[in-house]
Design an enzyme around this catalytic site. Structure first.
Site, short mmCIF file in Angstrom:
data_model
loop_
_atom_site.label_atom_id
_atom_site.label_comp_id
_atom_site.label_asym_id
_atom_site.label_seq_id
_atom_site.Cartn_x
_atom_site.Cartn_y
_atom_site.Cartn_z
N TYR A 73 0.85 -1.20 0.00
CA TYR A 73 0.00 0.00 0.00
C TYR A 73 0.88 1.24 0.00
CZ TYR A 73 -3.31 3.56 1.52
OH TYR A 73 -4.08 4.70 1.60
N GLU A 161 -3.37 7.70 -3.99
CA GLU A 161 -3.40 6.41 -3.30
C GLU A 161 -3.24 5.28 -4.30
OE1 GLU A 161 -6.19 4.55 0.14
OE2 GLU A 161 -7.19 4.84 -1.79
#
Length: 351
Positions: A73, A161
């Site tokens: 992530y 993101e």
């Protein structure tokens, strides 16, 4: 092939269509893509980020199914505490990053970046160490992180993101899925990006307000607010809550709103079926009370007002404003101060 529902919300993979179809992201054989896409298009997808009303899927994205050996992530956001960009990294990526952050906060690495110096090799190395790639080259990974930061700045992002940031079988680092938010104030210099804007995915009230150059944010309450000045708008919303009501919106008409903008603001407020009462709270400084009053009267002529309107005016040209409202013949509830106005609006909304 991967078939993805294109809506402006996260959690698509674990979402459910109101038609009963489970999941907004599916991996299928190429020959099955068309029939699956047909089941998704024009259907409402509900995810944990859309709320129970969900969002209509107007587009689907077909992309290559990649062979991923590791998922991580990565995100860059703006951090109030450090007053600059903050890079967030985690060695474990995927759909449940929020749950992971809650249960194992130590697994999340946060690297603040000095906005004046920009990202350094040391900053990027900390991020790569936090990601802990298994096969990708460390130095090329550092360079990729620096390029992502450069992208974040160059395109006026408020958030970037990548979930997952993944390693492929051939040892490459790829953005397998990404979400980017952009600063509305930068629309004038990011014309290419803002040309891609899909207003069908946005709150129609906010779209109409933006066209009228009004600062509007839609909420879920029953009392519509029209206020001048962001601070007074926030205070008005707070005092409505204090008296047991809930605001239907944040609406700041600003200090230099025209009569036409006031009319548009009223149209937006009255178009919301949830609104049971409207509270107009104006403290006239640059914004004159008579302009607001004229706008209210003209709006009432154009819009079929079916809900009570509470008006509190104070400041510049207040007497002229009150006279315009009085002579209009409109049925208005007048208030002397903010506390009185909020109390009357809450009472009016429950009748």
């Amino acid at each position: 092939i991967v078939v993805k529902s294109q809506i402006l919300a996260g959690g698509r993979g674990l979402g459910t269509f109101k038609s009963g179809l489970k999941g907004g992201v599916h991996i299928v054989k190429a020959e099955e893509a068309e029939s699956l896409a047909a089941k998704m298009l024009n259907q409402v997808l509900v995810t944990k980020q859309t709320g129970p009303q969900g969002k209509v899927v107007g587009k689907v994205y077909l992309c290559e199914k990649m062979s991923l050996v590791n998922e991580m992530y990565f995100a860059i956001t703006l951090d109030r505490k450090t007053a600059g960009p903050l890079i967030i990294a985690c060695a474990e990526g995927g759909t449940s990053i929020e749950d992971l952050a809650e249960k194992f906060p130590d697994k999340i690495v946060k690297v603040p970046v000095d906005v004046f110096k920009g990202i350094t090799d040391e900053d990027a190395a900390k991020v790569v160490d936090g990601l802990a790639p298994k096969t990708a080259d460390r130095q090329s990974s550092i360079e990729q992180i620096k390029k992502l930061y450069e992208l974040f700045c160059k395109t006026d992002c408020t958030m970037l993101e990548i979930n997952p940031l993944a390693e492929t079988a051939d040892k490459k680092l790829v953005a397998a899925d990404a979400k980017l938010n952009f600063d509305d104030n930068a629309a004038f210099r990011q014309k290419e990006i803002f040309a891609l804007r899909d207003t069908t995915q946005e709150d129609p009230r906010e779209v109409a307000a933006a066209k009228a150059d009004l600062n509007y944010i839609g909420l879920d309450g029953e009392i519509g607010c029209m206020v001048n000045g962001a601070g007074l708008a926030m205070a008005t919303m707070d005092i409505i809550k204090l008296h047991g009501g809930t605001p239907a919106n944040f609406l700041d008409v600003g200090g230099s709103a025209s009569e036409g903008q006031v009319v548009e603001a009223f149209k937006i407020l009255t178009s919301d079926d949830r609104v049971k009462a409207i509270l107009v709270n104006i403290f006239g400084g640059i914004m004159k009370c008579d302009v607001i009053a004229s706008g209210i009267v003209n709006a009432a002529k154009q819009v079929d007002l079916k809900v009570p309107v509470v008006v509190r005016l104070e400041g510049t040209n207040v007497d002229q404003g009150k006279r315009i409202l009085k002579e209009s013949g409109m049925t208005l509830i007048t208030a002397e101060d903010l506390d009185d106005a909020a109390e009357k609006a809450v009472k009016a909304s429950v009748k």
